[in-house]
Design a protein around this motif. Structure first.
Motif, PDB file in Angstrom:
ATOM      1  N   GLU A  96      46.846  18.834  36.700  1.00  0.00           N
ATOM      2  CA  GLU A  96      46.479  19.385  35.411  1.00  0.00           C
ATOM      3  C   GLU A  96      45.633  20.644  35.596  1.00  0.00           C
ATOM      4  O   GLU A  96      45.094  20.897  36.676  1.00  0.00           O
ATOM      5  N   ALA A  97      45.518  21.430  34.519  1.00  0.00           N
ATOM      6  CA  ALA A  97      44.611  22.573  34.559  1.00  0.00           C
ATOM      7  C   ALA A  97      43.177  22.063  34.659  1.00  0.00           C
ATOM      8  O   ALA A  97      42.869  20.933  34.279  1.00  0.00           O
ATOM      9  N   LEU A  98      42.307  22.900  35.200  1.00  0.00           N
ATOM     10  CA  LEU A  98      40.918  22.500  35.449  1.00  0.00           C
ATOM     11  C   LEU A  98      40.100  22.691  34.173  1.00  0.00           C
ATOM     12  O   LEU A  98      39.936  23.807  33.697  1.00  0.00           O
ATOM     13  N   PRO A  99      39.548  21.603  33.599  1.00  0.00           N
ATOM     14  CA  PRO A  99      38.799  21.729  32.349  1.00  0.00           C
ATOM     15  C   PRO A  99      37.370  22.222  32.582  1.00  0.00           C
ATOM     16  O   PRO A  99      36.792  22.037  33.650  1.00  0.00           O
ATOM     17  N   TYR A 100      36.810  22.862  31.568  1.00  0.00           N
ATOM     18  CA  TYR A 100      35.417  23.306  31.659  1.00  0.00           C
ATOM     19  C   TYR A 100      34.761  23.224  30.292  1.00  0.00           C
ATOM     20  O   TYR A 100      35.418  23.271  29.246  1.00  0.00           O
ATOM     21  N   ASP A 101      33.440  23.084  30.309  1.00  0.00           N
ATOM     22  CA  ASP A 101      32.630  23.259  29.106  1.00  0.00           C
ATOM     23  C   ASP A 101      32.062  24.676  29.063  1.00  0.00           C
ATOM     24  O   ASP A 101      31.942  25.269  27.994  1.00  0.00           O
ATOM     25  N   TYR A 102      31.718  25.194  30.244  1.00  0.00           N
ATOM     26  CA  TYR A 102      31.299  26.591  30.387  1.00  0.00           C
ATOM     27  C   TYR A 102      31.975  27.158  31.628  1.00  0.00           C
ATOM     28  O   TYR A 102      32.256  26.427  32.579  1.00  0.00           O
ATOM     29  N   LEU A 103      32.204  28.467  31.606  1.00  0.00           N
ATOM     30  CA  LEU A 103      32.848  29.124  32.735  1.00  0.00           C
ATOM     31  C   LEU A 103      32.052  30.363  33.115  1.00  0.00           C
ATOM     32  O   LEU A 103      31.659  31.151  32.242  1.00  0.00           O
ATOM     33  N   ILE A 104      31.781  30.529  34.402  1.00  0.00           N
ATOM     34  CA  ILE A 104      31.147  31.741  34.908  1.00  0.00           C
ATOM     35  C   ILE A 104      32.222  32.584  35.594  1.00  0.00           C
ATOM     36  O   ILE A 104      32.867  32.142  36.540  1.00  0.00           O
ATOM     37  N   TYR A 105      32.396  33.774  35.076  1.00  0.00           N
ATOM     38  CA  TYR A 105      33.451  34.688  35.511  1.00  0.00           C
ATOM     39  C   TYR A 105      32.866  35.622  36.559  1.00  0.00           C
ATOM     40  O   TYR A 105      32.134  36.557  36.241  1.00  0.00           O
ATOM     41  N   ALA A 106      33.159  35.349  37.838  1.00  0.00           N
ATOM     42  CA  ALA A 106      32.566  36.114  38.943  1.00  0.00           C
ATOM     43  C   ALA A 106      33.647  36.498  39.939  1.00  0.00           C
ATOM     44  O   ALA A 106      33.534  36.242  41.137  1.00  0.00           O
ATOM     45  N   VAL A 107      34.701  37.129  39.438  1.00  0.00           N
ATOM     46  CA  VAL A 107      35.882  37.400  40.261  1.00  0.00           C
ATOM     47  C   VAL A 107      35.722  38.601  41.185  1.00  0.00           C
ATOM     48  O   VAL A 107      36.580  38.871  42.020  1.00  0.00           O
ATOM     49  N   GLY A 108      34.617  39.347  41.050  1.00  0.00           N
ATOM     50  CA  GLY A 108      34.356  40.437  41.978  1.00  0.00           C
ATOM     51  C   GLY A 108      35.230  41.657  41.770  1.00  0.00           C
ATOM     52  O   GLY A 108      35.780  41.886  40.697  1.00  0.00           O
ATOM     53  N   SER A 109      35.386  42.428  42.839  1.00  0.00           N
ATOM     54  CA  SER A 109      36.152  43.668  42.777  1.00  0.00           C
ATOM     55  C   SER A 109      36.987  43.820  44.034  1.00  0.00           C
ATOM     56  O   SER A 109      36.847  43.063  44.996  1.00  0.00           O
ATOM     57  N   GLY A 110      37.875  44.806  44.011  1.00  0.00           N
ATOM     58  CA  GLY A 110      38.724  45.091  45.163  1.00  0.00           C
ATOM     59  C   GLY A 110      39.030  46.572  45.205  1.00  0.00           C
ATOM     60  O   GLY A 110      38.367  47.379  44.550  1.00  0.00           O
ATOM     61  N   SER A 111      40.030  46.942  45.956  1.00  0.00           N
ATOM     62  CA  SER A 111      40.392  48.356  46.075  1.00  0.00           C
ATOM     63  C   SER A 111      40.994  48.878  44.773  1.00  0.00           C
ATOM     64  O   SER A 111      41.793  48.184  44.126  1.00  0.00           O
ATOM     65  N   ALA A 112      40.616  50.092  44.397  1.00  0.00           N
ATOM     66  CA  ALA A 112      41.269  50.745  43.275  1.00  0.00           C
ATOM     67  C   ALA A 112      42.662  51.195  43.710  1.00  0.00           C
ATOM     68  O   ALA A 112      42.893  51.500  44.882  1.00  0.00           O
ATOM     69  N   HIS A 113      43.554  51.219  42.763  1.00  0.00           N
ATOM     70  CA  HIS A 113      44.917  51.660  43.093  1.00  0.00           C
ATOM     71  C   HIS A 113      44.899  53.149  43.422  1.00  0.00           C
ATOM     72  O   HIS A 113      44.491  53.983  42.609  1.00  0.00           O
ATOM     73  N   PRO A 114      45.323  53.535  44.626  1.00  0.00           N
ATOM     74  CA  PRO A 114      45.288  54.964  44.997  1.00  0.00           C
ATOM     75  C   PRO A 114      46.330  55.760  44.224  1.00  0.00           C
ATOM     76  O   PRO A 114      47.445  55.290  43.982  1.00  0.00           O
ATOM     77  N   THR A 115      45.970  56.973  43.847  1.00  0.00           N
ATOM     78  CA  THR A 115      46.874  57.830  43.071  1.00  0.00           C
ATOM     79  C   THR A 115      47.636  58.815  43.955  1.00  0.00           C
ATOM     80  O   THR A 115      48.612  59.413  43.508  1.00  0.00           O
ATOM     81  N   ALA A 116      47.219  59.001  45.182  1.00  0.00           N
ATOM     82  CA  ALA A 116      47.879  59.965  46.071  1.00  0.00           C
ATOM     83  C   ALA A 116      49.274  59.491  46.447  1.00  0.00           C
ATOM     84  O   ALA A 116      49.498  58.291  46.689  1.00  0.00           O
ATOM     85  N   VAL A 117      50.208  60.406  46.506  1.00  0.00           N
ATOM     86  CA  VAL A 117      51.585  60.089  46.895  1.00  0.00           C
ATOM     87  C   VAL A 117      51.596  59.501  48.307  1.00  0.00           C
ATOM     88  O   VAL A 117      50.992  60.046  49.228  1.00  0.00           O
ATOM     89  N   GLY A 118      52.247  58.367  48.469  1.00  0.00           N
ATOM     90  CA  GLY A 118      52.387  57.746  49.778  1.00  0.00           C
ATOM     91  C   GLY A 118      51.233  56.861  50.204  1.00  0.00           C
ATOM     92  O   GLY A 118      51.322  56.173  51.230  1.00  0.00           O
ATOM     93  N   ALA A 119      50.140  56.855  49.432  1.00  0.00           N
ATOM     94  CA  ALA A 119      48.972  56.071  49.835  1.00  0.00           C
ATOM     95  C   ALA A 119      49.259  54.571  49.829  1.00  0.00           C
ATOM     96  O   ALA A 119      48.780  53.833  50.695  1.00  0.00           O
ATOM     97  N   ASP A 120      50.043  54.106  48.864  1.00  0.00           N
ATOM     98  CA  ASP A 120      50.389  52.685  48.820  1.00  0.00           C
ATOM     99  C   ASP A 120      51.091  52.237  50.100  1.00  0.00           C
ATOM    100  O   ASP A 120      50.885  51.123  50.581  1.00  0.00           O
TER     101      ASP A 120
END
Length: 393
Positions: A96-120
């Motif tokens: 089943e899905a995980l139930p909660y009464d309260y949730l703390i959203y602490a998913v952090g960050s990661g790399s921004a999507h690069p806009t330069a051609v070929g960077a991906d």
């Protein structure tokens, strides 16, 4: 009669999530579940060391999570705010899905999507554990003297360039308009002096933005081509889109919009912390310096709501930034409490000692909070929270 426990799910096991989970243990009647996609804690501030082999950048959760906290190793795909359940990629043990009464959203960050051609295709980000390990493998495959380009002059880019150069790599740091725009002029000179001493070529000024990346070169907007056998992309951070996918309002890059108590503007059962929080639409600098106190603050907001009291507003103060410059040097930029840099810094080996103490101290904060909830205290002029006694039903 069975005691009714308040279920709190913490999404994300980084600096903010771990301190929040540990801090919640101030109330013994709270059932705490921490959901994280990896079975180990990642010291993101040491990922540049993982790349060069001076640290593995991981800590066992058994070392930093308090007794009674349940760790679920999985990725959250959606938060069902109506049913108050967390949907997991692999599913909870009971299906089943995980139930909660309260949730703390602490998913952090990661790399921004690069806009330069070929960077991906050709550039290597370094914002998470898997990316850093992949980069380390790529560097192992090229000659030690092969040219390496680091794109981005934030702390991650500077630290990575310095770490590699100290090992004898041929490194170019592509800064954009200016090296370390968040530094004071004296602090910037200190960083530049150390980088040049290590042999790093600094490319900055008009036109020093990357427009394209290929397998063996980096092309700048002004047309210059820089040889690069391995290109490392550190320009900017992004956040997971979990909040948006769950129908919660976010800012332009996806951080959860909250009020000054870190409570979601859409749902008072959801409280955010760390890099993925945007209190009053004005987020703090992405850093463990902000994430740890915000994690404790988020936990206190949840505890206040459980107790039926008014949560406190955030009271965050910065002290500056510590930038390692290889194992033998660093620059510590002193700042005002609002994060504005002062024309003051500490450099050299003394700064390297301070930087290492800070890195060790962040994990020590988590360990202490695991052993004694409430031991981490940061609010100026505030009152240290005390453990709550709960009467048996």
């Amino acid at each position: 009669m069975t005691e009714q426990r308040t279920r709190v799910v913490v999404v994300g096991g980084g600096y903010a999530g771990v301190i929040a989970a540990n801090h919640l243990r101030l109330r013994p009647d709270v059932q705490i579940t921490l959901v994280n996609p990896r079975p180990e804690f990642v010291e993101r501030i040491r990922l540049h060391q993982l790349v060069t082999g001076s640290d593995d950048a991981v800590v066992a959760y058994t070392d930093i999570l308090g007794e009674g906290i349940r760790l679920v190793v999985d990725a959250v795909t959606r938060i069902d705010t109506q049913a108050r359940k967390v949907e997991l990629f692999n599913g909870s043990p009971d299906g089943e899905a995980l139930p909660y009464d309260y949730l703390i959203y602490a998913v952090g960050s990661g790399s921004a999507h690069p806009t330069a051609v070929g960077a991906d295709e050709f550039a290597y980000p370094i914002a998470d554990l898997e990316e850093a390990r992949r980069l380390a493998g790529a560097l192992d495959q090229v000659h030690h003297g092969a040219p390496v380009c680091v794109v981005g002059a934030g702390p991650t880019g500077i630290e990575t360039a310095a770490e590699l150069a100290e090992q004898g790599r041929t490194v170019t740091l592509v800064c954009g308009a200016v090296l370390g725009p968040y530094l004071s002029t004296p602090g910037r000179r200190s960083v530049a002096k150390r980088l040049r001493k290590l042999g790093v070529e600094i490319v900055d000024g008009p036109g020093a933005m990357v427009s394209a990346v290929s397998a063996d070169a980096v092309t700048l907007q002004d047309g210059r081509q820089l040889p690069s056998a391995v290109t490392i992309w550190t320009a900017g951070f992004g956040v997971p889109d979990l909040a948006a996918r769950s129908g919660l309002r976010t800012d332009a890059i996806g951080r959860l919009l909250t009020d000054e108590t870190l409570t979601s503007v859409d749902d008072d059962r959801i409280v955010a912390a760390g890099d993925a929080a945007a209190p009053s639409g004005d987020p703090l600098r992405m850093s463990c310096q902000a994430a740890i106190p915000l994690g404790a603050q988020a936990a206190n907001t949840v505890l206040a709501r459980i107790a039926g009291t008014t949560p406190a507003v955030i009271n965050q103060a910065f002290t500056g930034q510590c930038i390692s410059l290889g194992r033998g040097g660093a620059t510590v930029q002193i700042a005002r409490t609002d994060d504005t840099p002062l024309p003051l810094y500490v450099g050299g080996r003394a700064a390297a000692t301070i930087k290492e103490a800070v890195c060790k101290g962040t994990v020590s904060f988590l360990r202490r909070e695991a052993r004694k909830p409430g031991s981490y205290f940061w609010l100026k002029g505030g009152k240290r929270p005390e453990p709550q006694a709960v009467d048996a039903p």
